[in-house]
Design an enzyme around this catalytic site. Structure first.
Site, mmCIF file in Angstrom:
data_model
loop_
_atom_site.group_PDB
_atom_site.id
_atom_site.type_symbol
_atom_site.label_atom_id
_atom_site.label_comp_id
_atom_site.label_asym_id
_atom_site.label_seq_id
_atom_site.Cartn_x
_atom_site.Cartn_y
_atom_site.Cartn_z
ATOM 1 N N THR A 98 44.338 48.792 33.514
ATOM 2 C CA THR A 98 43.676 48.812 34.660
ATOM 3 C C THR A 98 44.508 48.563 36.540
ATOM 4 O OG1 THR A 98 42.818 46.564 35.981
ATOM 5 C CG2 THR A 98 43.963 46.158 34.638
ATOM 6 N N ILE A 99 43.737 48.966 36.719
ATOM 7 C CA ILE A 99 44.830 48.373 38.186
ATOM 8 C C ILE A 99 45.366 47.399 38.819
ATOM 9 C CG2 ILE A 99 43.849 50.734 39.480
ATOM 10 C CD1 ILE A 99 42.259 49.102 41.532
ATOM 11 N N ASP A 100 44.597 45.930 38.216
ATOM 12 C CA ASP A 100 44.880 44.531 38.531
ATOM 13 C C ASP A 100 45.982 44.371 37.648
ATOM 14 O OD1 ASP A 100 42.088 45.286 39.731
ATOM 15 O OD2 ASP A 100 41.555 44.602 37.644
ATOM 16 N N THR B 5 36.973 44.937 28.228
ATOM 17 C CA THR B 5 37.419 45.873 26.345
ATOM 18 C C THR B 5 37.914 45.933 25.211
ATOM 19 O OG1 THR B 5 37.345 48.076 28.320
ATOM 20 C CG2 THR B 5 37.978 48.516 26.663
ATOM 21 N N GLU C 96 41.292 40.228 47.170
ATOM 22 C CA GLU C 96 40.079 40.196 47.504
ATOM 23 C C GLU C 96 39.755 38.970 46.479
ATOM 24 O OE1 GLU C 96 38.122 43.572 44.724
ATOM 25 O OE2 GLU C 96 38.731 42.940 43.274
ATOM 26 N N GLY D 26 42.048 43.734 42.921
ATOM 27 C CA GLY D 26 42.414 42.940 42.155
ATOM 28 C C GLY D 26 42.034 41.858 41.041
ATOM 29 N N GLY E 119 35.837 49.944 34.476
ATOM 30 C CA GLY E 119 36.379 51.116 35.728
ATOM 31 C C GLY E 119 37.236 52.233 35.662
HETATM 32 O O1 F6P Z 1 39.763 45.807 37.811
HETATM 33 C C1 F6P Z 1 39.413 46.651 38.820
HETATM 34 C C2 F6P Z 1 38.202 47.170 39.716
HETATM 35 O O2 F6P Z 1 38.925 48.217 40.712
HETATM 36 C C3 F6P Z 1 38.860 45.507 40.464
HETATM 37 O O3 F6P Z 1 40.492 45.184 41.454
HETATM 38 C C4 F6P Z 1 37.684 45.378 40.995
HETATM 39 O O4 F6P Z 1 37.432 44.520 41.207
HETATM 40 C C5 F6P Z 1 36.472 46.283 39.954
HETATM 41 O O5 F6P Z 1 37.417 47.381 39.533
HETATM 42 C C6 F6P Z 1 35.342 47.206 41.029
HETATM 43 O O6 F6P Z 1 34.090 47.316 40.346
HETATM 44 P P1 F6P Z 1 33.902 48.304 40.711
HETATM 45 O O7 F6P Z 1 34.667 49.245 40.235
HETATM 46 O O8 F6P Z 1 32.970 47.888 39.341
HETATM 47 O O9 F6P Z 1 33.103 48.630 41.550
#
Ligand code: F6P
Length: 364
Positions: free
Chosen positions: A132-134, A112, A229, A177, A12
């Site tokens: 990552t934002i997570d 990754t 989430e 997250g 992402g």
């Molecule tokens: O890993 C970053 C993230 O934004 C998570 O928080 C989220 O679950 C996921 O990517 C969403 O993925 P996508 O952008 O593929 O819908």
């Protein structure tokens, strides 16, 4: 001899990616190395779609969100080609060689790191950065993207407070997250959420409702519920644990509890709370807003710190590592110690303890 670096962004997108590309690139050029980008993550490397980075491309990108290289969630060993998943590692290795690369820099999150380790095992020199934002990459203090997303989610909670207060409502705000609660926890604390639900602490909806009713009795007939989430109820958690005990893999086990995979899980939580508290409930799903736009100052600094350190490591011939953020500095960590090791919130983490001290309910 001039070293040649390839760079790609995978997974992402995340604020700070361009600042990191700039950090790696400018430091590489300063150290007399050559750098080329690959578009759209590992897919671009497999298809040999390059993007020049040694002209003016590294200028004016520090503050840009997203990634100038494009990204994808494609894996080298399982790439859709001709309508079916195929192991394209050999093609990737061939393209690495065709571009005379001495090292491939991969910017990404947990997935990754695993893919980079696979390429290391296939004989490539790789260096990774934690993005990552997570904030769930192991062995690093933090990841770039997290601070920006934290700011966005916190501001959202701030704004939701005034409307929740005015209408005497419960607002359930869903925060990204993946399977880690860092973002919901951090934004929940910073935004003063009354309830914070994270995957690491399974919740009992009655405990949440009781906390909201207590607030109502104390003259506060509104509440903000910050829900990650990936948060799960106690029952869902039990179902997943039972499936895991039966030997199922984490993904299959998660599917045992439909609540985890259905997008309406947060809406259901709001409906339950409305029924149990007699307060109106509304849902806000922050979604990809949390990943967009300009990186925060802290993320720009972190990306620059990690990116420049990566170029220095490559210059010194140190490969096969992730550049971790450690205190004020950086530290190379072997990819074997990072890949497949998600960093989740310890239930006794100081952030959790301090949130409890100010009366935040965690649904337990
Ligand atoms: O890993 C970053 C993230 O934004 C998570 O928080 C989220 O679950 C996921 O990517 C969403 O993925 P996508 O952008 O593929 O819908």
């Amino acid at each position: 001899m001039t070293k040649h670096i390839g760079i790609l962004t995978s997974g992402g997108d995340s604020p700070g990616l361009n600042a990191a590309i700039r950090g790696v690139g400018k430091a590489a050029l300063d150290l007399n190395m050559h750098i080329v980008g690959f578009r759209d993550g590992f897919r671009g490397l497999m298809e040999n779609r390059t993007a020049p980075l040694d002209g003016g491309q590294l200028s004016s990108i520090l503050t840009l969100g997203g990634t100038i290289l494009g990204t994808s969630r494609e894996k080298p060993h399982k790439m859709m080609v001709g309508g079916r998943p195929r192991d394209m590692t050999e093609v990737i290795v061939a393209n690495y060689k065709a571009n005379h690369l001495d090292c491939l820099v991969c910017l990404g999150g947990g997935g990754t790191q695993k893919n980079a380790l696979r390429l290391k095992q296939a004989g490539l020199n790789v260096v990774t950065l934690p993005k990552t934002i997570d904030n769930d990459v192991a062995m690093t203090d933090t990841t770039f993207g997290f601070d920006t997303a934290l700011g966005i989610a916190t501001e959202a909670i701030d704004r939701l407070h005034s409307t929740a207060h005015s209408h005497h409502r419960i607002i359930v705000v869903e925060i990204m997250g993946h399977r880690a609660g860092w973002l919901a926890l951090g934004a929940g604390i910073a935004g003063g959420a009354d309830v914070i639900l994270i995957p690491e602490i399974p919740y009992d909806v009655k405990s949440v409702a009781d906390a909201i009713k207590r607030r109502k009795r104390n003259g506060k007939p509104f509440s903000i519920v910050a829900v990650a989430e990936g948060a799960v109820s106690v029952d869902e958690h039990k179902a997943v644990q039972a499936a895991l005990a039966k030997g199922k893999k984490a993904k299959e086990a998660a599917a045992e509890s439909p609540e985890i995979v259905y997008a309406d899980r947060t809406i259901k939580l709001a409906e339950q709370l409305q029924a149990l508290t007699d307060l109106e409930a509304r849902v806000t799903i922050l979604g990809h807003l949390q990943r967009g736009g300009t990186p925060s100052a802290a993320d720009r600094m972190l990306s620059t710190r990690l990116g420049t350190a990566a170029a220095e490591l490559i210059h010194d011939g140190q490969y096969g590592v992730m550049v971790a953020a450690r205190g004020e500095g950086t530290e190379p960590v072997e990819l074997e110690a990072v890949a497949g090791q998600a960093k989740i919130v310890p239930v006794d983490h100081p952030w959790v303890a301090s949130a409890r001290r100010v009366g935040t309910n965690f649904g337990d």
